[in-house]
Scaffold this motif. Structure first.
Motif, PDB file in Angstrom:
ATOM      1  N   ARG A  25      47.277  37.732  27.709  1.00 35.23           N
ATOM      2  CA  ARG A  25      46.911  39.093  28.117  1.00 35.23           C
ATOM      3  C   ARG A  25      45.460  39.147  28.585  1.00 35.23           C
ATOM      4  O   ARG A  25      45.145  39.707  29.633  1.00 35.23           O
ATOM      5  N   GLU A  26      44.567  38.556  27.786  1.00 36.42           N
ATOM      6  CA  GLU A  26      43.146  38.586  28.145  1.00 36.42           C
ATOM      7  C   GLU A  26      42.912  37.963  29.508  1.00 36.42           C
ATOM      8  O   GLU A  26      42.177  38.497  30.342  1.00 36.42           O
ATOM      9  N   ARG A  27      43.555  36.825  29.733  1.00 38.25           N
ATOM     10  CA  ARG A  27      43.377  36.147  31.020  1.00 38.25           C
ATOM     11  C   ARG A  27      43.945  36.969  32.176  1.00 38.25           C
ATOM     12  O   ARG A  27      43.340  37.035  33.244  1.00 38.25           O
ATOM     13  N   ALA A  28      45.099  37.556  31.951  1.00 34.58           N
ATOM     14  CA  ALA A  28      45.734  38.338  33.028  1.00 34.58           C
ATOM     15  C   ALA A  28      44.856  39.542  33.393  1.00 34.58           C
ATOM     16  O   ALA A  28      44.617  39.823  34.574  1.00 34.58           O
ATOM     17  N   TYR A  29      44.343  40.248  32.379  1.00 37.52           N
ATOM     18  CA  TYR A  29      43.528  41.438  32.671  1.00 37.52           C
ATOM     19  C   TYR A  29      42.159  41.062  33.218  1.00 37.52           C
ATOM     20  O   TYR A  29      41.601  41.785  34.047  1.00 37.52           O
ATOM     21  N   ALA A  30      41.618  39.913  32.784  1.00 39.84           N
ATOM     22  CA  ALA A  30      40.338  39.460  33.356  1.00 39.84           C
ATOM     23  C   ALA A  30      40.507  39.204  34.849  1.00 39.84           C
ATOM     24  O   ALA A  30      39.641  39.574  35.663  1.00 39.84           O
ATOM     25  N   ALA A  31      41.621  38.595  35.216  1.00 41.67           N
ATOM     26  CA  ALA A  31      41.875  38.330  36.638  1.00 41.67           C
ATOM     27  C   ALA A  31      42.137  39.630  37.382  1.00 41.67           C
ATOM     28  O   ALA A  31      41.606  39.862  38.479  1.00 41.67           O
ATOM     29  N   TYR A  32      42.942  40.492  36.768  1.00 44.61           N
ATOM     30  CA  TYR A  32      43.247  41.787  37.378  1.00 44.61           C
ATOM     31  C   TYR A  32      41.959  42.540  37.700  1.00 44.61           C
ATOM     32  O   TYR A  32      41.815  43.135  38.771  1.00 44.61           O
ATOM     33  N   ASP A  33      40.997  42.501  36.771  1.00 40.82           N
ATOM     34  CA  ASP A  33      39.754  43.261  36.941  1.00 40.82           C
ATOM     35  C   ASP A  33      38.871  42.730  38.065  1.00 40.82           C
ATOM     36  O   ASP A  33      37.967  43.426  38.527  1.00 40.82           O
ATOM     37  N   LEU A  34      39.107  41.493  38.479  1.00 38.50           N
ATOM     38  CA  LEU A  34      38.324  40.940  39.599  1.00 38.50           C
ATOM     39  C   LEU A  34      38.869  41.376  40.962  1.00 38.50           C
ATOM     40  O   LEU A  34      38.223  41.208  41.984  1.00 38.50           O
ATOM     41  N   ILE A  35      40.098  41.868  40.955  1.00 39.13           N
ATOM     42  CA  ILE A  35      40.737  42.275  42.212  1.00 39.13           C
ATOM     43  C   ILE A  35      40.429  43.751  42.442  1.00 39.13           C
ATOM     44  O   ILE A  35      40.446  44.544  41.502  1.00 39.13           O
TER      45      ILE A  35
END
Ligand SMILES: Nc1ncnc2c1ncn2[C@@H]1O[C@H](COP(=O)(O)OP(=O)(O)O)[C@@H](O)[C@H]1O
Ligand SMILES: [Mg+2]
Length: 456
Positions: free
Chosen positions: A397-407
């Protein structure tokens, strides 16, 4: 080998991505694809609904296998037409696709083979349907348009008045067009919903890993339904015992039914289930991968997918070893355009894709995107799905949202609670009756044990 993937969503990006990693694969074509599929495949501008052009394309490119993503071309007979032209195809023909295209035909099959499902009555006349509703004493009830209605043809009705309105909307106003010529009125099932994914060639069953989507647009499963706002896998809240029940009471009998009916079903069997106190019940069949479930499944599949698709298309799935799965967790977060699932804006430039994709464990699958010059812009409600793998659900989850937040784009939104364990009953509590097989001990049932029927 040369493989043609039909479709243009996140599911097709994921399939093309996975197939392109196969050592057996020389080239992937995608029709029509999107800017994401263009990174792993050659996009060809042929619509997924243009059946003659797709058959022509498969012939002229001499492709070795066609993999059909969405249900519409399957229901319209694309797989049949390709097979008539001598081309191998992963995806059922119209007889198989009827399981999704007609809820009445699916119910007929379920009843004929005593596969557990909601009790239902069929109507082709709104007056008689309403007469039946008036005789009912227990509510809620469920009114369903028979045909394909883009996920909008099912009405869960708490009162007679609501049900009457639903019947009129479907049969008189024809809100879903020809899909509303016939309806089902069925018993309301209480419980948690779950999905089960398998691949079959109509004789052999290969059960895939567990995966769960989040259908509603708002956190906490509120708001209107969508095509899917996110996904996680594996689903540890479903017990081994319940898996065994689903396998033995639903999946195996379904393949048996397909075989007995000589349907030659070659593709994905995606079963929507309600986990009731009396055991699992089939809510519906779908005849293709779910989106975004497909994205999570291909991320976790360690084995080569292509030989499985090919063997399914040939009807030799019994010769294939069940796939190996990555035991780690995957979370997929759908990034949507403001307004979705209602009307939404398009053409917003998207930034940060490369930075996001460079994060550890992250893979991004595009869906509603389009190239404008050299820039990727939004072109749909569900724009893309950020998937991330982690040692546990929290890390994924942390990784997915960290990536999401860069987009970034104007109006981007997501659900922040994807993969948060829901607070429903545990799987054990749903599996009340006798366990047919108590040998299981691992937390997650391995697909290795599940290639069960038939053993010839
Ligand atoms: N018999 C039922 N009892 C309770 N809820 C139901 C029943 N049938 C459908 N539903 C609800 O309606 C949703 C949509 O129904 P479904 O049959 O899956 O149709 P579709 O996905 O084609 O719209 C289900 O996911 C479930 O939430
Ligand atoms: Mg459904």
């Amino acid at each position: 080998m040369k493989v043609l993937v039909v479709g243009s969503g996140g599911r097709e990006h994921a399939l093309a991505w996975k197939i392109s990693h196969s050592p057996l694969c020389d080239e992937v074509l995608c029709a029509p694809g999107n800017p994401g599929t263009a990174e792993v495949a050659r996009n060809v501008p042929v619509a997924a609904t243009d059946l003659p052009a797709l058959v022509q394309l498969a012939k002229s490119e001499e492709v070795d296998l066609v993999v059909v993503g969405p249900e519409d071309p399957l229901c319209d007979g694309l797989a049949d037409q390709l097979r008539e032209a001598g081309i191998l195809v992963f995806g059922p023909g119209t007889r198989g696709a009827n399981l999704e295209r007609s809820k009445i035909e699916a119910k007929d099959l379920l009843e004929r083979y005593r596969i557990p499902t909601a009790g239902a009555k069929r109507f082709d006349h709104s007056g008689r349907a309403k007469g039946y509703l008036e005789s009912l004493t227990e509510w809620p009830m469920v009114v369903k348009a028979d045909g394909l209605a883009a996920g909008k043809g099912v009405y869960v009705c708490d009162t007679l008045e609501e049900a009457r309105t639903a019947v009129d909307a479907i049969m008189e106003e024809r809100r879903h067009g020809a899909a509303g010529e016939r309806i089902l009125i069925e018993e309301f099932l209480k419980g948690e919903e779950a999905s089960s994914f398998a691949i079959t060639d109509g004789e052999t069953l290969l059960i895939l890993e567990t995966v769960q989507d989040h259908k509603q647009v708002e956190e906490g499963d509120r708001g209107p339904n969508t095509g899917g706002m996110g996904v996680y896998s594996p689903v540890s809240s479903v017990s081994n015992r319940l898996h065994r029940q689903i396998e033995q009471r639903v999946l195996v009998p379904t393949v048996h039914a397909l075989s007995r009916e000589e349907i030659k079903y070659r593709g994905v069997l995606f079963v929507g289930l309600m986990l009731t106190d009396a055991g699992p019940r089939v809510v519906e069949y779908n005849v293709r991968f779910g989106d975004p479930e497909c994205q999570a499944l291909v991320r976790r599949m360690k084995s080569d997918l292509l030989p499985i698709l090919l063997a399914t298309a040939k009807g030799t799935l019994d010769k294939i070893e069940p796939p190996e799965w990555d035991p780690r967790f995957v979370v997929g977060v759908v990034a949507a355009a403001a307004g979705y699932p209602g009307s939404y804006a398009k053409d917003a430039p998207i930034s940060g894709l490369q930075e996001a994709a460079a994060l550890e464990g992250v893979e991004i699958f595009q869906a509603g995107t389009r190239l404008e010059g050299s820039e990727i812009v939004t072109n749909g409600g569900r724009v893309l799905c950020v998937t991330a793998m982690g040692d546990d659900l929290e890390q994924a989850r942390e990784r997915a949202y960290a990536a999401y937040d860069l987009i970034a784009w104007e109006g981007k939104f997501c659900r922040r609670d994807i993969g948060v364990r829901h607070q429903g009953k545990s799987g054990e509590e749903y599996a009340l009756d006798e366990d047919p097989d108590e040998v299981q001990s691992e937390t997650h049932r391995k697909a290795q044990e599940s290639n069960v029927w038939p053993r010839t």
